[in-house]
Every structure is written in C-alpha cells, then in structure tokens.
Design an enzyme around this catalytic site. Sequence first.
Site, PDB file in Angstrom:
ATOM      1  N   ASP A  60      67.045 -24.003 107.067  1.00 16.64           N
ATOM      2  CA  ASP A  60      67.198 -25.387 106.600  1.00 16.64           C
ATOM      3  C   ASP A  60      68.657 -25.769 106.343  1.00 16.64           C
ATOM      4  OD1 ASP A  60      64.624 -26.434 106.692  1.00 16.64           O
ATOM      5  OD2 ASP A  60      64.094 -25.750 104.675  1.00 16.64           O
TER       6      ASP A  60
ATOM      7  N   ARG B  10      62.063 -32.465  93.578  1.00 16.63           N
ATOM      8  CA  ARG B  10      63.102 -31.466  93.789  1.00 16.63           C
ATOM      9  C   ARG B  10      64.132 -31.482  92.648  1.00 16.63           C
ATOM     10  NH1 ARG B  10      63.410 -29.618  99.135  1.00 16.63           N
ATOM     11  NH2 ARG B  10      61.282 -29.500  99.935  1.00 16.63           N
TER      12      ARG B  10
ATOM     13  N   HIS C 114      62.284 -36.290  98.626  1.00 15.75           N
ATOM     14  CA  HIS C 114      63.700 -36.488  98.299  1.00 15.75           C
ATOM     15  C   HIS C 114      63.960 -38.001  98.294  1.00 15.75           C
ATOM     16  CE1 HIS C 114      65.652 -32.454  99.882  1.00 15.75           C
ATOM     17  NE2 HIS C 114      65.649 -32.461  98.559  1.00 15.75           N
TER      18      HIS C 114
ATOM     19  N   CYS D 222      69.554 -36.447 106.300  1.00 14.50           N
ATOM     20  CA  CYS D 222      69.477 -35.067 105.786  1.00 14.50           C
ATOM     21  C   CYS D 222      70.513 -34.172 106.448  1.00 14.50           C
ATOM     22  CB  CYS D 222      68.101 -34.471 106.058  1.00 14.50           C
ATOM     23  SG  CYS D 222      66.737 -35.381 105.367  1.00 14.50           S
TER      24      CYS D 222
HETATM   25  N1  ARG Z   1      62.941 -28.485 105.024  1.00  9.55           N
HETATM   26  C1  ARG Z   1      63.916 -29.080 104.162  1.00  9.55           C
HETATM   27  C2  ARG Z   1      63.429 -29.055 102.732  1.00  9.55           C
HETATM   28  O1  ARG Z   1      62.264 -29.275 102.517  1.00  9.55           O
HETATM   29  C3  ARG Z   1      64.210 -30.473 104.591  1.00  9.55           C
HETATM   30  C4  ARG Z   1      65.281 -31.132 103.808  1.00  9.55           C
HETATM   31  C5  ARG Z   1      65.591 -32.463 104.338  1.00  9.55           C
HETATM   32  N2  ARG Z   1      66.726 -33.011 103.698  1.00  9.55           N
HETATM   33  C6  ARG Z   1      66.748 -34.158 103.046  1.00  9.55           C
HETATM   34  N3  ARG Z   1      67.897 -34.585 102.610  1.00  9.55           N
HETATM   35  N4  ARG Z   1      65.674 -34.837 102.790  1.00  9.55           N
HETATM   36  O2  ARG Z   1      64.164 -28.791 101.820  1.00  9.55           O
END
Ligand code: ARG
Length: 284
Positions: free
Chosen positions: A80, A151, A180, A277
């Site tokens: 990631d 998160r 996010h 992202c």
């Molecule tokens: N697979 C990553 C996660 O779940 C994707 C992150 C995507 N980044 C973002 N800025 N939304 O952490």
Amino acid sequence: MTILESPGGQLMAERVPTVRSYLMCPPEFFTVEYSINPWMDPAAGVDTELAMRQWTRLAETYERLGHHVHRIQPQPGLPDMVFAANSGTVIGGKVLGSRFRAPQRAAEAEHFRRWFLENGYTDVVMPTAINEAEGDFAWTGSLLLAGTGFRTDERAHGEAQEVLGVPVVSLRLIDPSYYHLDTALFVLNEGPGANIAYYPEAFSPGSREVLRRLFPDAVIATAEDAACLGLNGVSDGYHVVLPTEATALAEQLRARGYAPLHVDISELRKSGGGPKCCTMELRG
Ligand code: ARG
C-alpha cells in the site's frame, strides 16, 4: 479572481491553476494481500503492471500540467506504499508524519520520514496518535478539514493543530466504504473563496451541517460519483484530475469553470485508492 460570463449567461469565477509539488510512490510492489477496507478483496487478483501503467499516466498528467512530481523508492512487503497521501501532511514546509492504524502499513511511515529528512525538510514531527495524514486531512488554504471515524484518531486532530499551527475542523465519517476523508471530499480551490466537492452521505449529521455552513456553494457529488472514488480527486485550482467513471461530477465541475481530466485507476481502486491517495502534496 475575475468574474466571467459563461456561455449560458451565468456568472462564474475564472479558475486559476497554481503549480504544485507532489510526492508519489511507484506501485512496484502493489498487491491486495490483506483487507483493511471494504474495497480490498485479496481473492480478486491485481494486475501490478497495469497498476504501474495507470500510476505512470497519473504522474505524467501532473507533469504535463506543469507540476513537480517527486518519487520515493517503493519497498518490498509494503503493497500500500503507493498511497503516498497517507504518509504525511505538509503545510508551509512543516511536516506531520503518519502513524497507521493497520499493522500491515505501519512501516511505511518511517520510509517517508526518512525521505523528508533526506530532502531538506528540517521540521518533521511524527504523531503519537493514529494519523493517516492526507488520507484524513484536507487543506483549504486556511482550514485543515480532518476526518475521523475509521482510521485517524480524533486525538490526531488536536495534534495536527498544535504541530502545524493551523485551525482544524473535525468531521466524522460514518460509511465504511468512505473510510478516509479523501474518499468523500476534496478541495477544489484554496484561498478566501475556497470550495470543496463532497458526498454528504459519508458524514455524520453534525458534520454535514458543518460542511453546509462552511461551504454553502460546495459541489455535491452523487452516489455514483462517490462509488467510483470520484471524490478522490486532485485539483490545482483549475485542472481537476478524476477517475474516468466520475462523469456527473466532471459535468458539474465543467459548469463551474474547472477543467476535469480523467485517469483510469481501476487497479488501484481494488485497494480502495484513487488519484488523490497516490498523491501527497508538498506545500511550501
Ligand atoms: N489499501 C489502502 C488502505 O486501506 C488504501 C489507502 C488509500 N488512500 C487514501 N488516501 N484513501 O489503507
């Protein structure tokens, strides 16, 4: 800002792009081998070469628009790491690093910390609270919009205000698909007339009300725009880079004088990511 008359006769502001600096990480080791958001299905299979081509197109799109793209070395075992936006919030040359919620991503933070130190940043602070950086922080030029719920810890909002010295507005996310802030909201233009695009349904009722008060003129995205990660856009104040499928959103932006540009991010979306992202902005 100049006011122009559109072909339809309505008045609209002239949109002015500003040159940006971005930090990106090539998806050399990109896979979906664990699942930490509803988009990720390790059984679905990922084409890493296609992801690389899509990522390269994104980086080249920025360069063609005159922006500076810095590249950090990808690391094996960190699939990631391509989502560079999650590893730092940089405002006025000050860096607040990241602290990931998922243990699978924890080691990314240190690679980015080192990149900052090796690239001339002297004011680098690592957070004590869970903080997924620009994944949950959006800068409007005067306010730092800050997401929590899935998160980034709410405590990280206070920490960001203290470290970066900017006013923070906390917003609560309620839909796990929009885990996010940058999956549900992005800044279209900064400064006194700052505006955003967002998907209200991703936010708690109180946070929706806050967004309505702060941005009465915001672009409101449809469920379809949100479902292709259309709100994971990147704007330079005029050009707006969006996933191919975000057609209704692009139409709304065009009507307001922005220039949408589409990129295909189908492989990266399998991990729950889009253009933003992959793109950390280096401000100042
Ligand atoms: N697979 C990553 C996660 O779940 C994707 C992150 C995507 N980044 C973002 N800025 N939304 O952490």
